[in-house]
Design a protein around this motif. Structure first.
Motif, PDB file in Angstrom:
ATOM      1  N   LEU A   1      -6.924  -3.789  -2.351  1.00 52.83           N
ATOM      2  CA  LEU A   1      -5.706  -3.189  -2.878  1.00 52.83           C
ATOM      3  C   LEU A   1      -5.809  -3.034  -4.399  1.00 52.83           C
ATOM      4  O   LEU A   1      -5.407  -2.006  -4.957  1.00 52.83           O
ATOM      5  CB  LEU A   1      -4.497  -4.043  -2.496  1.00 52.83           C
ATOM      6  CG  LEU A   1      -3.118  -3.460  -2.711  1.00 52.83           C
ATOM      7  CD1 LEU A   1      -2.936  -2.146  -1.967  1.00 52.83           C
ATOM      8  CD2 LEU A   1      -2.057  -4.457  -2.253  1.00 52.83           C
TER       9      LEU A   1
ATOM     10  N   THR B   1      -7.992  -0.081  -5.235  1.00 60.03           N
ATOM     11  CA  THR B   1      -7.258   1.179  -5.080  1.00 60.03           C
ATOM     12  C   THR B   1      -6.440   1.478  -6.333  1.00 60.03           C
ATOM     13  O   THR B   1      -6.438   2.607  -6.830  1.00 60.03           O
ATOM     14  CB  THR B   1      -6.326   1.100  -3.849  1.00 60.03           C
ATOM     15  OG1 THR B   1      -7.113   0.816  -2.696  1.00 60.03           O
ATOM     16  CG2 THR B   1      -5.565   2.384  -3.647  1.00 60.03           C
ATOM     17  N   GLN B   2      -5.775   0.453  -6.848  1.00 61.38           N
ATOM     18  CA  GLN B   2      -4.962   0.643  -8.044  1.00 61.38           C
ATOM     19  C   GLN B   2      -5.831   0.986  -9.254  1.00 61.38           C
ATOM     20  O   GLN B   2      -5.499   1.881 -10.033  1.00 61.38           O
ATOM     21  CB  GLN B   2      -4.110  -0.600  -8.326  1.00 61.38           C
ATOM     22  CG  GLN B   2      -3.102  -0.384  -9.420  1.00 61.38           C
ATOM     23  CD  GLN B   2      -2.132   0.751  -9.115  1.00 61.38           C
ATOM     24  OE1 GLN B   2      -1.567   0.825  -8.039  1.00 61.38           O
ATOM     25  NE2 GLN B   2      -1.959   1.669 -10.047  1.00 61.38           N
TER      26      GLN B   2
ATOM     27  N   ARG C   1      -6.899   4.569  -8.968  1.00 63.98           N
ATOM     28  CA  ARG C   1      -5.799   5.479  -9.325  1.00 63.98           C
ATOM     29  C   ARG C   1      -5.600   5.562 -10.837  1.00 63.98           C
ATOM     30  O   ARG C   1      -5.208   6.600 -11.363  1.00 63.98           O
ATOM     31  CB  ARG C   1      -4.497   5.025  -8.676  1.00 63.98           C
ATOM     32  CG  ARG C   1      -4.409   5.313  -7.211  1.00 63.98           C
ATOM     33  CD  ARG C   1      -3.054   4.909  -6.654  1.00 63.98           C
ATOM     34  NE  ARG C   1      -3.061   5.027  -5.210  1.00 63.98           N
ATOM     35  CZ  ARG C   1      -2.422   4.224  -4.391  1.00 63.98           C
ATOM     36  NH1 ARG C   1      -1.677   3.233  -4.869  1.00 63.98           N
ATOM     37  NH2 ARG C   1      -2.481   4.388  -3.091  1.00 63.98           N
TER      38      ARG C   1
ATOM     39  N   THR D   1     -15.027  -1.368   4.077  1.00 61.15           N
ATOM     40  CA  THR D   1     -15.255  -1.620   2.656  1.00 61.15           C
ATOM     41  C   THR D   1     -16.710  -1.330   2.283  1.00 61.15           C
ATOM     42  O   THR D   1     -16.977  -0.785   1.208  1.00 61.15           O
ATOM     43  CB  THR D   1     -14.863  -3.069   2.301  1.00 61.15           C
ATOM     44  OG1 THR D   1     -13.535  -3.305   2.787  1.00 61.15           O
ATOM     45  CG2 THR D   1     -14.880  -3.287   0.803  1.00 61.15           C
TER      46      THR D   1
ATOM     47  N   SER E   1       4.553   2.062  -3.968  1.00 64.24           N
ATOM     48  CA  SER E   1       4.024   1.803  -5.307  1.00 64.24           C
ATOM     49  C   SER E   1       5.070   1.193  -6.232  1.00 64.24           C
ATOM     50  O   SER E   1       4.730   0.492  -7.175  1.00 64.24           O
ATOM     51  CB  SER E   1       3.465   3.088  -5.910  1.00 64.24           C
ATOM     52  OG  SER E   1       4.471   4.072  -5.993  1.00 64.24           O
TER      53      SER E   1
ATOM     54  N   GLN F   1       0.830  -1.210   0.000  1.00 66.09           N
ATOM     55  CA  GLN F   1       0.000   0.000   0.000  1.00 66.09           C
ATOM     56  C   GLN F   1       0.860   1.255   0.000  1.00 66.09           C
ATOM     57  O   GLN F   1       0.503   2.252  -0.609  1.00 66.09           O
ATOM     58  CB  GLN F   1      -0.918   0.025   1.229  1.00 66.09           C
ATOM     59  CG  GLN F   1      -2.018  -0.982   1.174  1.00 66.09           C
ATOM     60  CD  GLN F   1      -2.820  -1.023   2.466  1.00 66.09           C
ATOM     61  OE1 GLN F   1      -2.592  -0.235   3.380  1.00 66.09           O
ATOM     62  NE2 GLN F   1      -3.738  -1.950   2.545  1.00 66.09           N
TER      63      GLN F   1
ATOM     64  N   ALA G   1     -12.629  -0.935 -10.473  1.00 66.90           N
ATOM     65  CA  ALA G   1     -12.473  -0.658  -9.041  1.00 66.90           C
ATOM     66  C   ALA G   1     -13.717  -1.094  -8.278  1.00 66.90           C
ATOM     67  O   ALA G   1     -13.619  -1.729  -7.224  1.00 66.90           O
ATOM     68  CB  ALA G   1     -12.195   0.828  -8.820  1.00 66.90           C
TER      69      ALA G   1
END
Length: 167
Positions: free
Chosen positions: A100, A103-104, A107, A145, A63, A60, A114
């Protein structure tokens, strides 16, 4: 020192290192414990859980190495679930991996992907919680969540149940 292949000793050393806050040393001991302890035993599963959680926390915040850390964790999670499809540890970690991934994707501007990962995380946390009812960490992860997914009513109920258990 007498037996370099005694997995239980590495596991106990890792637990001690974690209590002392010596995370990097604990990771080394956990890696060795995961390698040496008989798969499917409680200590082996706990060592796998702890090592995976540390690696996912590192992913996390880093990166640059996150993809490799995730690749390292995935086989451990797969192993837990192959040995026991109802493994709460395996489902909890699968939820962590999905979150996780969400999140990526977020982004990267991939909202539908997502959202799918968030939904997968919710499903995995629910499965983990059904296998280990009342677990604080899993309940908290599920609540967070659900809140992320906009299910604030259910999330609030979970958070209130945690407060009621431990004021």
């Amino acid at each position: 020192d007498k037996d370099k292949r005694y997995g239980e000793a590495y596991y106990k050393l890792a637990l001690t290192d974690l209590q002392l806050g010596e995370i990097s040393t604990a990771v080394q001991m956990l890696r060795r414990a995961v390698e040496l302890l008989p798969k499917g035993k409680a200590d082996a599963d706990d060592a796998t859980l702890k090592l995976s959680e540390i690696m996912l926390m590192a992913a996390q915040g880093d990166s640059k190495n996150s993809a490799q850390l995730i690749l390292d964790v995935q086989p451990m999670v797969d192993g837990l679930l192959q040995r026991n499809p109802k493994s709460w540890e395996g489902h909890k970690l699968s939820g962590d991996l999905a979150l996780l991934g969400a999140t990526q994707f977020f982004r990267d501007g991939k909202a539908p992907e997502a959202k799918a990962q968030v939904e997968k995380a919710i499903q995995e946390y629910r499965t983990a919680l059904s296998a280990k009812p009342g677990d604080y960490v899993i309940t908290l992860a599920l609540g967070r969540t659900l809140a992320l997914d906009g299910e604030t009513g259910e999330a609030e109920g979970l958070f209130k149940s945690l407060v009621a258990k431990d004021k």
